[in-house]
Design a protein around this motif. Sequence first.
Motif, short mmCIF file in Angstrom:
data_model
loop_
_atom_site.label_atom_id
_atom_site.label_comp_id
_atom_site.label_asym_id
_atom_site.label_seq_id
_atom_site.Cartn_x
_atom_site.Cartn_y
_atom_site.Cartn_z
N UNK A 519 0.81 -1.05 -0.06
CA UNK A 519 -0.02 -0.15 -0.12
C UNK A 519 0.93 1.35 0.14
N UNK A 520 0.15 2.56 -0.23
CA UNK A 520 0.85 3.71 -0.36
C UNK A 520 1.63 4.03 0.98
N UNK A 521 0.68 3.75 2.28
CA UNK A 521 1.38 3.80 3.62
C UNK A 521 2.62 3.09 3.74
N UNK A 525 6.74 4.05 4.78
CA UNK A 525 7.30 3.49 5.87
C UNK A 525 8.57 2.97 5.29
N UNK A 526 8.74 2.33 4.21
CA UNK A 526 9.72 1.99 3.73
C UNK A 526 10.75 3.10 3.41
N UNK A 527 10.09 4.16 2.72
CA UNK A 527 10.96 5.36 2.36
C UNK A 527 11.61 5.87 3.74
N UNK A 528 10.76 6.05 4.89
CA UNK A 528 11.21 6.65 6.17
C UNK A 528 12.35 5.52 6.67
N UNK A 544 6.20 13.59 5.09
CA UNK A 544 6.54 12.23 5.20
C UNK A 544 5.42 11.17 5.53
N UNK A 545 4.29 11.65 5.98
CA UNK A 545 3.22 11.00 6.42
C UNK A 545 1.75 11.32 5.42
N UNK A 546 2.06 11.71 4.42
CA UNK A 546 0.87 11.98 3.38
C UNK A 546 0.01 10.45 3.26
#
Length: 663
Positions: A519-521, A525-528, A544-546
């Motif tokens: 999912x997008x979320x 989290x992976x990008x974070x 970072x949390x859009x």
Amino acid sequence: MRPELGSVLGRPPDQPFRLRQLPGRARGALSVLGQVTRLAWRASRPLTLALGAMSLLTGLVPAATAAVAALVIDAVVVAVRDGPAGPDAGGRILLLVGLQFLVAGLNSAGGAVRSIVERLLGDRLTLTVQLDVMDHASRLELPFFERSSSYDLLRQAQQEAASRPMSMLSLTFAQLQGLVTLVSLGALLFGLSPLLTLLALLAPIPVFVSDARFRRRMFEFAIWASPLRRRMQYVSNLVTTDTAAKEIKLFGLGPHFVDSFRTWGEDLYRRTRRLVTARNLGIAGWGLLATGLGSLGFLYAVRQALAGRLTVGDLVLCSAALIGVQAAAQTLLLGLSAMYQDSLYLATLRSFLTVPAGAEQPDGGQPLHPGPGHVVFENVSFGYPGSPTLALHDVSLEIPPGTTLAVVGRNGAGKSTLIKLLCGLYQPATGRVRLDGQDLREVAPDRLRAEIGAVFQDYVSYQATAAENIGLGDVTRLDDRTRVVASADQAGARGFIERLPQGFDSQLGRWFGEGVEVSGGEWQRIALGRAFMRDARLLVLDEPTAALDAQAEFELFERVRRLAAGRTAVYISHRFSTVRQADRVLLLDGGRIREYGTHDELMADNGEYARLFRLQALAYTETPGPLGTGGSVPPGRKPGPGPDAEPGPDVSGPGPSLTHATT
């Protein structure tokens, strides 16, 4: 409506060709020889030497074949004339036929070896050029990629890099082979008739002039059409990848984009057909003239043979040499024309490879001194190239070491621009940005960015494994699974990654292999996790949390507060319930600092920040009414936000987004 090709690009160039341009074009064509040879030498010295040797060998074969054939025929004529009483003509004929077989065998073997070497060297050369393009593109600064003209230049360099080097290599060594053939056959023909030699050399010139004229037009047409081909590629990618699949299906855009692609493609095809047809008809017409001149030359040789000035073998040699010299001369001249077109491409490649890779610093930039992460903006102003307005106006700001700063503001306020300047992706037009006392202009960009962990609003979803997606945050530790897992844990991604079919080794995305789509979320989290791979003194989070739900966002910033201990963290968020957790809050408006302080200080000032905070808090305190009619105000609260409104509730959990758009 679909724009027609002409309205998109204007009229294609059609500059007339002038004979006085020939010397300059010839110099440009000849310069390709040296440039391609140097490129080939870089790619592989042994293969370059081998290809040169094979080109010389195969270039001598036509002359050797013609000479031996003439000797064989003369020997046969002598044997027929003298009969059995003559010398041992049979043994001589067998010897010459054996020599002819040897020449043919060498030609066949040399051609095979040449093909192998040329293919291998071509692949090495293509790889070398592609690596040059990719390496230089990776070192270019962000402003280059935000100009349309830059994309046209990059596309021209990148598209041709896959095929043009092989073409240039083949043509360069074919010219070498053709030159050897021309000289060797020309020497044989000159010994028989200087007049025929001159005729064979002059006959191909009209073909060359015609081809040179169209080569230039074809290159100019390719440059002119490059923006449209890039547009067509963009439309093709929209339809054939998963990036825009949902919107294309929902809005029924597939037929529209396909029809646009077809219209542009057919218009390009019609223009290309006219150009290619005119070129080849011109070459065919002048080629007939050259063939006619060659036939006249052969008739002259026949008359010389009938007059007894040439033997039968000489006539055969003269015929072969005349045809060979004319063909070699035409090949060389047409090759020069093609090499001129290659020189235009090489000029485009050089234009790209000489684009400055960021700010030039004589010493390569200073190292970044150790420090706690003290950030200072001193009277910083910045405007994007081509924009008449400034994105930031005279911004002066201090972020103490270890501080968590939240940046808020309306769309276009300059929030993301502030982040880009802090990351060294842009340089201020005026003023300066300091990190622990050092002006970022004086610091080597790679050393600065190694000290920054960042997540941007348009983060990348790499089509790779989950471990690689996170490990790319620090390529020096890409294979450090312990660090990767720890970073995923810090970002709240470890749980769902371990539930994937192959855990951290699961392929993410649908492009390669049996990929898994998340999912997008989860992507966010992976990008974070990627940002947490570095032990950076600065942590930068641009929206970072859009794609996170409210609970996940609240938990994330709780982690950020813990992980940022002793480090400076700057983040953009439109949820004020998250913003209030920051040590300090910066409100930007129109590229200027409007308010700066702690959440409590800004609420006490009762300014724009307080108004926006209360406005957002109403979503949690109003009783919803029917859609579009508003709601009722809770008992004990004055209606609406404003200077006289009572402070909003203590919204400790996540709140709704102020806006989904970003700067």
